[in-house]
Design an enzyme around this catalytic site. Structure first.
Site, short mmCIF file in Angstrom:
data_model
loop_
_atom_site.label_atom_id
_atom_site.label_comp_id
_atom_site.label_asym_id
_atom_site.label_seq_id
_atom_site.Cartn_x
_atom_site.Cartn_y
_atom_site.Cartn_z
N SER A 1 11.76 -42.06 -21.33
CA SER A 1 10.62 -41.31 -20.83
C SER A 1 10.59 -41.49 -19.33
O SER A 1 10.54 -42.62 -18.84
CB SER A 1 9.33 -41.82 -21.47
OG SER A 1 8.25 -41.08 -20.99
N ARG B 1 -2.88 3.09 8.79
CA ARG B 1 -3.24 1.81 8.19
C ARG B 1 -2.01 0.94 8.05
O ARG B 1 -0.94 1.40 7.69
CB ARG B 1 -3.80 2.01 6.78
CG ARG B 1 -5.19 2.56 6.72
CD ARG B 1 -5.67 2.48 5.27
NE ARG B 1 -7.05 2.92 5.14
CZ ARG B 1 -7.42 4.18 4.88
NH1 ARG B 1 -6.51 5.12 4.74
NH2 ARG B 1 -8.70 4.49 4.76
N HIS C 1 -7.61 -47.22 -8.55
CA HIS C 1 -8.10 -47.58 -9.87
C HIS C 1 -9.10 -46.55 -10.38
O HIS C 1 -9.00 -46.04 -11.50
CB HIS C 1 -8.72 -48.98 -9.80
CG HIS C 1 -9.30 -49.43 -11.10
ND1 HIS C 1 -10.64 -49.34 -11.37
CD2 HIS C 1 -8.71 -49.94 -12.20
CE1 HIS C 1 -10.85 -49.80 -12.59
NE2 HIS C 1 -9.70 -50.18 -13.11
N GLY D 1 -7.65 -8.19 5.18
CA GLY D 1 -8.45 -8.35 6.38
C GLY D 1 -7.67 -8.82 7.59
O GLY D 1 -8.21 -9.01 8.67
N ARG E 1 -4.31 -1.04 -6.34
CA ARG E 1 -3.62 -2.33 -6.26
C ARG E 1 -4.04 -3.19 -7.43
O ARG E 1 -5.01 -2.85 -8.14
CB ARG E 1 -3.93 -3.02 -4.93
CG ARG E 1 -5.39 -3.29 -4.75
CD ARG E 1 -5.65 -3.93 -3.38
NE ARG E 1 -7.10 -4.01 -3.16
CZ ARG E 1 -7.64 -4.37 -2.00
NH1 ARG E 1 -6.88 -4.65 -0.97
NH2 ARG E 1 -8.95 -4.44 -1.88
N MET F 1 -4.98 -7.30 8.93
CA MET F 1 -4.28 -6.27 9.68
C MET F 1 -5.24 -5.14 10.04
O MET F 1 -6.40 -5.14 9.66
CB MET F 1 -3.11 -5.75 8.83
CG MET F 1 -2.27 -6.86 8.25
SD MET F 1 -1.07 -7.53 9.42
CE MET F 1 0.00 -6.11 9.52
N LYS G 1 0.83 -1.20 0.00
CA LYS G 1 0.00 0.00 0.00
C LYS G 1 0.86 1.26 0.00
O LYS G 1 0.65 2.17 -0.80
CB LYS G 1 -0.91 -0.03 1.24
CG LYS G 1 -1.87 1.14 1.33
CD LYS G 1 -2.55 1.22 2.70
CE LYS G 1 -3.65 0.22 2.87
NZ LYS G 1 -4.96 0.75 2.40
N TYR H 1 10.35 -33.18 -24.38
CA TYR H 1 8.90 -32.98 -24.34
C TYR H 1 8.33 -33.39 -22.98
O TYR H 1 9.00 -34.09 -22.21
CB TYR H 1 8.20 -33.77 -25.46
CG TYR H 1 8.24 -35.26 -25.27
CD1 TYR H 1 7.27 -35.92 -24.50
CD2 TYR H 1 9.26 -36.02 -25.82
CE1 TYR H 1 7.32 -37.29 -24.31
CE2 TYR H 1 9.32 -37.39 -25.64
CZ TYR H 1 8.34 -38.02 -24.87
OH TYR H 1 8.40 -39.37 -24.67
N GLU I 1 12.11 -44.95 -14.36
CA GLU I 1 11.15 -44.75 -13.27
C GLU I 1 11.62 -45.40 -11.98
O GLU I 1 10.85 -45.55 -11.03
CB GLU I 1 9.76 -45.26 -13.66
CG GLU I 1 9.74 -46.65 -14.25
CD GLU I 1 8.37 -47.04 -14.83
OE1 GLU I 1 7.35 -46.51 -14.39
OE2 GLU I 1 8.35 -47.91 -15.72
N CYS J 1 6.44 -38.63 -18.61
CA CYS J 1 5.06 -39.04 -18.85
C CYS J 1 4.33 -39.35 -17.56
O CYS J 1 3.27 -39.93 -17.57
CB CYS J 1 5.02 -40.24 -19.79
SG CYS J 1 5.79 -41.72 -19.12
#
Lengths: 868, 868
Positions: A753, A91, A439, A100, A323, A102, A22, A841, A734, A821
């Site tokens: 992958s 403020r 599943h 809200g 703001r 402060m 602010k 990718y 993996e 993947c």
């Protein structure tokens, strides 16, 4: 000038950290020459020193005084004067917005004497007394900690809110409820208010908010001291709030509300209904034009939609705050792209401006945000989107109702591959058990269907076809709604918003495609998913899971036969019958993808998903025994024996992936034969085929070379140079060991992958299902883990392994194609990791493809232009 | 001189790779001036070139001829001459010993003419004809591939083995069964024999042998061409084999056999019973003395026991071969230590000379190797040692019989913690299911009790108290024997050898202790194990598993209550009752270890081991239903529900280790309280206490810091500076992520102990049980994995992770103590890895402590003196 206080005219928006958001914006606007009521900011540094050093306030006081005197000079008024006194507001304002959380105190500088000065100078005693009363109340609450209800209680009894009597009563309340009285000395008021703001940084609600939002505790808050302006001094006064563009639609038009003769609080409190801001055109034409010009100036200056508070005091317009304007996902995208057209933003900036999560919301049916609904229970948000339908309790029912085009929600304890036809027929799935990789969750996400899983509070009575959720009973046919994005189970029907890609979104995605380096593919197991993926912009299939193909109604018994077979003949028979199904599936996908790369993972079944449950089997055996049904008894006992034989204590780390391929080479040979035949058929129709065969769960290069030899034999037999089929063999990475020996594996592979779901499981030693059901929620809550590593790649552990793998393998084979993947392939943070790690990718579920396209572009831009 | 052939007089023992073992030793002995029949070696290089180049033999021929002429000159005889011809043998000899795998042809140079020369020169026609017949037969078999039975069949029918008739018949057989005839040209004979030896390198049995013994295929074999000497020319002839020391006991005395007037083959064939070599003293006194001198010279020269073949031809002693003498474990240790006393070896050399596996054999009861026994079936060698006892089929029976001091073997489908009292009472355990880490295997190894697990061919009928193994039925009370070192199940009683540590072994271990850098600790869960560990030389406890303490009869129900409790009250009650048990256990161990370090791992339970089996429970529910037993029905249903609630799909990666500690902090607090109380009690008795509290299964430093805070609270409350208790807090490193973030974890830990079993499981993504039951055997057979990574650390994958952890953590905390407590801690190859990686200690089961002491010394020596 001292070091702890800074006039609005000295700072600028770059000083957020020191002045708070602010304060920095007030300084910036002052610098722009906008009509900001003058004032100064006490810095966050002062707050931090206050919180650490006893008696710090004494040190601060002279600086505040100096600035206050300057302010008096500016305004030509005296603080505490009995004639036209200077009034100020105090403020809080931290660097990070904490709405809200402060505190604020207005009208400081009023006391028994100066209030009369104010009455005189405004000619409005009621106004002056009201201001004073408000100050006493706010001061009592905020600085002296008097509970608000003491004041409000009296306020309700008083018709006249602005008389000396009420002021006395309020003072009395303060004396009674705190150990001080309301200070008449204006400087004491100011200092008390500043101290209260400082302290508010450390109060409980602020701490909780920061923890919930990952905001550090050591930022501190600044305090803004500003001269008061009043929108409630008469008919030439008013106050309002505006957005420089429509925050719902993004339309480029001023949008906001206005109340004549009112203070900002009145707008917020909702006591009077505000007018649409456009009405100012007639009642305040000059000020309206001025305001529009300022809004325009602010937006151009900040290059961002602004949320502006203003007040008109006796015909004079003041800007109290500006703001960044919050907006809907739709608006965010429209505004960002419009701003490119308006040359406010570059395309790169526009791409960075839209959050991928905003884009994602647009890809699923959503609950219309306006409506109210009753939440019956809460499960895991297993597959995004919302669905409404009639409750059914078995897959067969779902199918039966579905055939009559009645929308249904399938409610079940957990799903098995036997239930696929039911899931397919249902609008959404609700399960009592199972985690994010159960599943039901996996299948639903794959199909893009909403699912809520692991709703443990639901009590199912399958026989009676009813479910109980708390007090509420759901009977078959009752309408319910599930929100797969939040995990909520909702009573009755809800209004849903259809997903759509707006013109602005399409434009954004086109720009993103131009910018990104990473390719984006989709995970798709059938023609329908492949079509969806293509439609949403996928450049290929990064993961086609063949186990899902095995779950069809006719195929499932064959797979079970294959797994439980005890002779090579039984095996061959099952494989022979499976081949045409596989070929058909592959062919459809290859046709749809029309020459784009299609990565097919050979079977990696969690075997138990194809096997009957031992507990169920045992139950059937008991039943058959009881009924004396010898034939069933014998066959079920045999099935029980075979199934128990295959039972694994930790199926995730058991006979899976390439291990199964090695133990049962005929299986992978059949799959590759089906692939080759499918490819040949497609090529014969004149389409081209770019096939990538992927071997799962490799831990050692020799597993890969063993299987490669097998599969190349099949390929050589089927595919000739003339076949116009490109066919590569690669592997999933993996397992930690695959990363650690990636140099060896790279020697055998055309591509890698990364399967980051399994990699995360083994690196952490977490079974995702068990972790999410048992301890991961607590870990996230206690901040033992900052984020769920199954959603965002854990860079320190899993990421380090991936980096080792990328570096080592590229050393051996610089041209090795690298993709990801796992589900992380659709997560923006993880996509950023893939960009900087040098992947080629990412691949994700079709519904996340647009998100990935945007996130990939953002990652590219961030790498190339870190300053943006 | 050419490059492919080398005279015995040119080479030496260093040229093993080029000349093969036999050739190198023949050359060495020739160089020493020993009476070796002259000859030459065709090198391994020639073999390799032969196998790769067509027509290579032509290139080789001139070199062979040159050496043959030299040999004729040496011997004063002519090859193929009809008067006193030169006869030669052709023997294969690779660099690595491959006993019985390769081919030999004797008496080359005989043909229809030269046999008459031999008859004349020896004056013994029968001898000459016999030699010729043998040549034809060997040549036919080895070079021309005629199956042996054709010759043997005729041999059996002929009384006279040395007549022309038989020779004609044998020639006829060759013509009939091959497409050539026996060559009369001696050079052709020689060349054919050499070629046959070359080819034998690539024959099937040789390949299989090499694969089984991890010998590379690209070594090739050398061919030794040597002039023949004959021990069968009369009463002044003979042949024999000797060991320079007793190969069974290691006593320093010549040991061997001798046959007068015989050829080497006769000794091997066992047609005549050989005499003890000492009998030569009377019949061949001069030759015996000469032989003893040569034996002594050879042993001193090689500094190793030699296995020597010799022949006496007409009073002249020839040495035909010398090689390292195979010996028993006992002998190996005695010989190595004796040789230090005799100053033949340094202590370092002695330590390197004894294989750790030889030492290990001495630490368990063994089957007496002499006896014959009937093997009924085969399971996994789950815990070493042999045991004989009466078959029992339940733990309760085992206990009952055990109380009457009747030795029993517990036979069961699989064991659960409920069976501990039975395992404790039994001499050994035999299970039908489960792998090397099944409950039975782990518990038995921990107790040092023999176990055979996963004997899948056994059919159990628990009701009838009988088991069937193939045809054989074992009834309760029948005596059987199990060999936990081989996995054999044996019919009836067998003679067992008690384990003992001989004086030589103790000497060896003392020397090993002086040399090693690595500390050696033991894994022990109770006082008895701790005492055993101490006795076997452990310097501390590296792993005290508290879950085993929870498996006692009284404790088990409390643990179950704890796990299934649904209220904090139930939990507290169970914990309160468990505390005194824990304290008692800890106190005993601390007392025994008397100030040595004791590492206690807080509970890391595979939860399901404490829970009832769902299938069993369901069965009990059905039974109760059938019998209308309402009370049981209700309680079992409740137990079923609770148990199902805790059911995990992959318990190995579920709520375990520190995860349980975090979800249930009172549990670890109780354990640490018990530890502190135990330590205080021991300290009060004047002993010192060196306690290391270990937190299991940490994946992130914050798990550790979270728990450390909890536990330090307890410790601060209990332990003061005056308590004379040293107490550190450290962690297991047993997950890939712990290795990858070891720098962060090191900041929170006083020590690391690597749990390489879990680390191997997660790095490979193998569940050990499932892998060993399903695919690991095939992987090892197909050479997809060279060794079982659960036995020897996989250096490439798991080892790389460990190195990352060691380097990163020592960077942060150079003094961090590092140990290993998986089963690898007792494996010599893995101990070598620990040495070079810079560990401080290894910890293994008490029974492997001596093995680890030796292996650690060997590793130290290898690092310091790689040349040894």
């Amino acid at each position: 000038m001292g070091k702890y206080v800074q006039s609005f005219s000295q700072g600028n928006q770059e000083q957020r950290e020191l002045l708070g958001g602010k304060g920095a914006n007030l300084a910036e606007m002052t610098g722009l020459g906008l009509p900001v009521p003058p004032g100064f900011t006490i810095t966050t540094r002062a707050c931090l020193d206050y919180l650490q050093q006893d008696g710090f306030l004494k040190q601060l006081l002279p600086e505040i005084k100096t600035h206050l005197e300057q302010l008096e000079k500016n305004m030509g008024k005296k603080f505490g004067s009995s004639e036209d006194p200077l009034l100020i507001s105090v403020r809080s304002g931290a660097a990070v917005s904490m709405p809200g959380m402060m505190d604020t105190i207005l009208n400081i500088g009023l006391n028994d004497e100066s209030v009369q000065g104010l009455a005189r100078s405004t000619g409005d005693e009621e106004f002056a007394l009201d201001c004073y009363r408000r100050l006493i109340q706010m001061y009592g609450e905020v600085v002296l900690g008097v509970p608000a209800y003491h004041f409000n209680h009296r306020l309700e009894k008083n018709d006249n809110r602005a008389d000396w009597n009420l002021i006395s009563v309020f003072k009395e309340i303060i004396r009674g409820e705190s150990d001080s009285s309301f200070p008449q000395n204006p400087e004491k008021q100011l200092l008390g208010a500043v101290e209260a703001v400082f302290k508010s940084w450390d109060n409980r609600r602020a701490r909780v908010y920061r923890e919930a939002n990952n905001i550090p505790h050591d930022l501190g808050t600044a305090v803004n001291v500003q001269s008061m302006v009043f929108g409630n001094k008469g008919r030439d006064c008013g106050t309002g709030v505006l957005f420089t563009r429509n925050p719902s639609t993004g339309e480029p038009e001023i949008y906001g509300e206005f109340l004549p003769n009112a203070q900002g609080e009145d707008v917020v409190a909702g006591i009077r209904t505000p007018l649409d801001i456009s009405e100012m055109a007639s009642s305040f034409p000059r000020e309206y034009e001025e305001l529009k010009a300022i809004a325009d100036q602010l937006e151009k200056h900040y290059r961002e939609v602004q949320d502006v508070e203003f007040t008109i005091e006796q015909g004079r317009l003041f800007i109290l705050q500006t703001r960044r304007g919050e907006r809907t996902a739709d608006a965010a995208i429209k505004i960002a792209t419009d701003m490119v057209t308006e040359e406010l933003l570059t395309r790169d900036e526009c791409i960075l401006r839209v959050k991928p999560s905003e884009l994602e919301k647009k890809l699923h049916r959503q609950l219309d945000p306006g409506q109210k609904y009753e939440v019956l229970g809460q499960g895991l948000p297993a597959s995004p989107g919302a669905a409404t339908g009639r409750a059914v309790f078995t897959a067969d029912e779902a199918e039966a109702w579905g055939e009559r085009d009645i929308p249904v929600i399938l409610i079940t304890s957990e799903t098995t591959p036997d239930d696929i036809h039911g899931i397919l027929a249902a609008r959404g799935v609700l399960t009592a058990r199972g985690g994010m990789t159960s599943h039901a969750a996996v299948v639903a996400r794959g199909m893009g269907k909403p699912a809520v899983c692991g709703c443990e509070s639901i009590k199912l009575d399958r026989e009676e076809k009813r479910a109980q959720l708390g007090e509420h009973v759901i009977k078959a046919g009752d309408t319910i709604t599930i929100n797969g994005g939040t995990g909520e189970v909702i009573q009755g029907e809800a209004v849903l918003k259809e997903p759509e890609l707006s013109a602005a979104t399409l434009k954004l995605l086109t720009w993103a495609d131009e910018r990104r380096r990473l390719g984006v593919r989709a995970n798709a197991d059938n023609g329908e998913d492949a079509r969806k993926a293509l439609e949403l912009g996928a450049q290929g299939i990064g993961l086609c899971r063949t186990e899902h193909m095995f779950m069809g109604k006719e195929r499932f018994p064959l797979v079970r036969q294959l797994i439980l077979s005890e002779s090579p003949e039984e095996q061959s028979e099952a494989l022979e019958k499976l081949l045409p199904y596989q070929q058909e599936d592959f062919q459809e996908i290859l046709e749809v993808m029309d020459g784009r790369p299609v990565t097919v993972r050979l079977l990696d079944p969690p075997l138990h998903e194809f096997l009957p449950q031992l507990l169920d089997l045992q139950q059937e055996i008991f039943k058959a025994e009881k009924e004396g049904d010898q034939a069933t008894l014998i066959s079920k006992k045999e099935l029980f024996r075979k199934t128990k034989n295959m039972d694994e204590s930790n199926p995730m780390m058991g006979l899976r992936g390439c291990r199964l391929g090695i133990m049962l080479p005929a299986l992978y040979r059949m799959q590759v034969e089906a692939l080759a035949e499918a490819g040949l058929a497609v090529a014969q129709n004149g389409q081209s085929v770019d096939l990538e065969i992927m071997i799962p769960l490799v831990a050692d290069a020799r597993e890969l070379s063993f299987l490669k030899k097998e599969l190349e034999e099949v390929l050589e037999e089927k595919v000739t140079d003339q076949s116009r089929i490109s066919c590569k063999i690669g592997t999933m990475i993996e397992l930690p060991r695959a990363c650690l020996t990636a140099d060896e594996i790279a020697g055998e592979a055309d591509f890698f992958s990364f399967g980051t779901n399994d990699l995360t499981q083994t690196t952490f030693g977490f079974s995702r299902d068990d972790a999410e059901a048992r301890f991961l929620p607590a870990y996230l809550e206690d901040d033992i883990l900052p984020v769920n590593p199954f959603i965002t790649i854990d860079r320190k552990g899993v990421g380090r392994l991936i980096k080792i793998a990328v570096e080592d393998s590229r050393q051996i084979k610089p041209e090795l194609k690298l993709g990801i993947c796992g589900e992380h392939g659709g997560d923006p943070e993880s996509i950023h990791f893939c960009e900087i790690t040098g992947f080629d990718y990412v691949s994700c579920s079709p519904f996340r493809v647009p998100v990935a396209r945007l996130a990939a572009a953002q990652a590219s831009i961030r790498v190339k232009s870190p300053a943006l």
